[in-house]
Motif scaffolding. Structure first.
Motif, PDB file in Angstrom:
ATOM      1  N   VAL A  84       0.828  -1.205   0.000  1.00  0.00           N
ATOM      2  CA  VAL A  84       0.000   0.000   0.000  1.00  0.00           C
ATOM      3  C   VAL A  84       0.861   1.254   0.000  1.00  0.00           C
ATOM      4  O   VAL A  84       1.853   1.343   0.728  1.00  0.00           O
ATOM      5  N   TRP A  98      -5.012   6.356  -1.572  1.00  0.00           N
ATOM      6  CA  TRP A  98      -4.116   5.212  -1.478  1.00  0.00           C
ATOM      7  C   TRP A  98      -4.346   4.255  -2.641  1.00  0.00           C
ATOM      8  O   TRP A  98      -5.402   4.275  -3.280  1.00  0.00           O
ATOM      9  N   GLY A 100      -3.354  -0.058  -3.577  1.00  0.00           N
ATOM     10  CA  GLY A 100      -2.811  -1.322  -3.105  1.00  0.00           C
ATOM     11  C   GLY A 100      -2.483  -2.225  -4.278  1.00  0.00           C
ATOM     12  O   GLY A 100      -3.196  -2.213  -5.291  1.00  0.00           O
ATOM     13  N   HIS A 119       4.224   4.249   3.151  1.00  0.00           N
ATOM     14  CA  HIS A 119       4.233   2.895   2.602  1.00  0.00           C
ATOM     15  C   HIS A 119       3.941   1.890   3.712  1.00  0.00           C
ATOM     16  O   HIS A 119       4.417   2.022   4.827  1.00  0.00           O
ATOM     17  N   TYR A 148      -2.297   2.743  10.406  1.00  0.00           N
ATOM     18  CA  TYR A 148      -2.726   1.872   9.304  1.00  0.00           C
ATOM     19  C   TYR A 148      -4.244   1.909   9.089  1.00  0.00           C
ATOM     20  O   TYR A 148      -4.719   1.675   7.990  1.00  0.00           O
ATOM     21  N   ILE A 155      -8.265   2.514   4.238  1.00  0.00           N
ATOM     22  CA  ILE A 155      -7.607   1.453   3.470  1.00  0.00           C
ATOM     23  C   ILE A 155      -8.353   0.145   3.676  1.00  0.00           C
ATOM     24  O   ILE A 155      -8.672  -0.235   4.797  1.00  0.00           O
ATOM     25  N   TRP A 157      -7.718  -3.146   3.899  1.00  0.00           N
ATOM     26  CA  TRP A 157      -6.748  -4.218   4.083  1.00  0.00           C
ATOM     27  C   TRP A 157      -7.453  -5.552   3.872  1.00  0.00           C
ATOM     28  O   TRP A 157      -8.579  -5.734   4.315  1.00  0.00           O
TER      29      TRP A 157
END
Length: 179
Positions: A84, A98, A100, A119, A148, A155, A157
């Motif tokens: 990411v 962002w 990924g 990063h 994060y 994000i 994830w």
């Protein structure tokens, strides 16, 4: 090598093109001339690797403050990772966005991350190893990060984190970050 600039200006996906014959394959993973032709940095002063034992391990989101900002060229040499990048450049039209990328040894993709980006990565397999070519020497007092799971980034994830450093868990939210 194929170079594709992403929608985050300055972030490039680099896909090596192997030559395959009955012996196996040969792949160029770095070419100073081809990178320079795309306007990319070609001087890397450190080459580092990270090894993560468990699937779901999360590392990041890291960057170095000025004047120690760094360019990274990242690839996965064992296992698989979700890599990411987050745009933290103050005047960027894509600030806080962002992207990924799934990186594996089989797909050989590399992510070129310019200065001004945070990063991070999450391992998608046990026993994953990542290679980093870095343009700036590691400078501990300039090493910073953002959380994060900051809602500003949202994000997505792929997995719940199974392992993280205490430092990565404690990075500030972006709104509290002064840089």
């Amino acid at each position: 090598m194929q170079f594709t600039e992403t929608e985050l200006k300055g972030v490039w996906l680099i896909e090596p093109t192997p030559t395959i014959d009955d012996r196996g394959s040969f792949t160029r993973v770095f070419c100073e001339k081809e990178m320079a032709d795309c306007g990319l940095a070609t001087r890397f002063v450190q080459h580092s690797r990270s090894h993560s034992v468990r699937k779901g391990t999360l590392r990041g989101l890291h960057f170095q403050e000025q004047p120690y900002t760094e360019v990274k060229l990242v690839s996965c040499v064992r296992g698989a990772v979700f890599d990411v990048v987050v745009d933290l450049r103050p005047n960027s039209p894509t600030r806080n966005r962002w992207l990924g990328f799934e990186l594996t040894p089989a797909n050989m993709k590399q992510v070129y991350i310019p200065e001004g980006f945070a990063h991070g990565l999450q391992t998608l397999t046990d026993d994953a190893e990542v290679s980093y070519m870095i343009s700036q020497f590691y400078t501990p007092h300039a090493a910073k990060g953002v959380r994060y799971n900051d809602p500003v980034f949202s994000i997505n994830w792929p997995l719940m984190p199974t392992a993280m450093s205490d430092r990565d868990k404690s990075w500030p939210l972006l709104r509290k970050l002064v840089h």
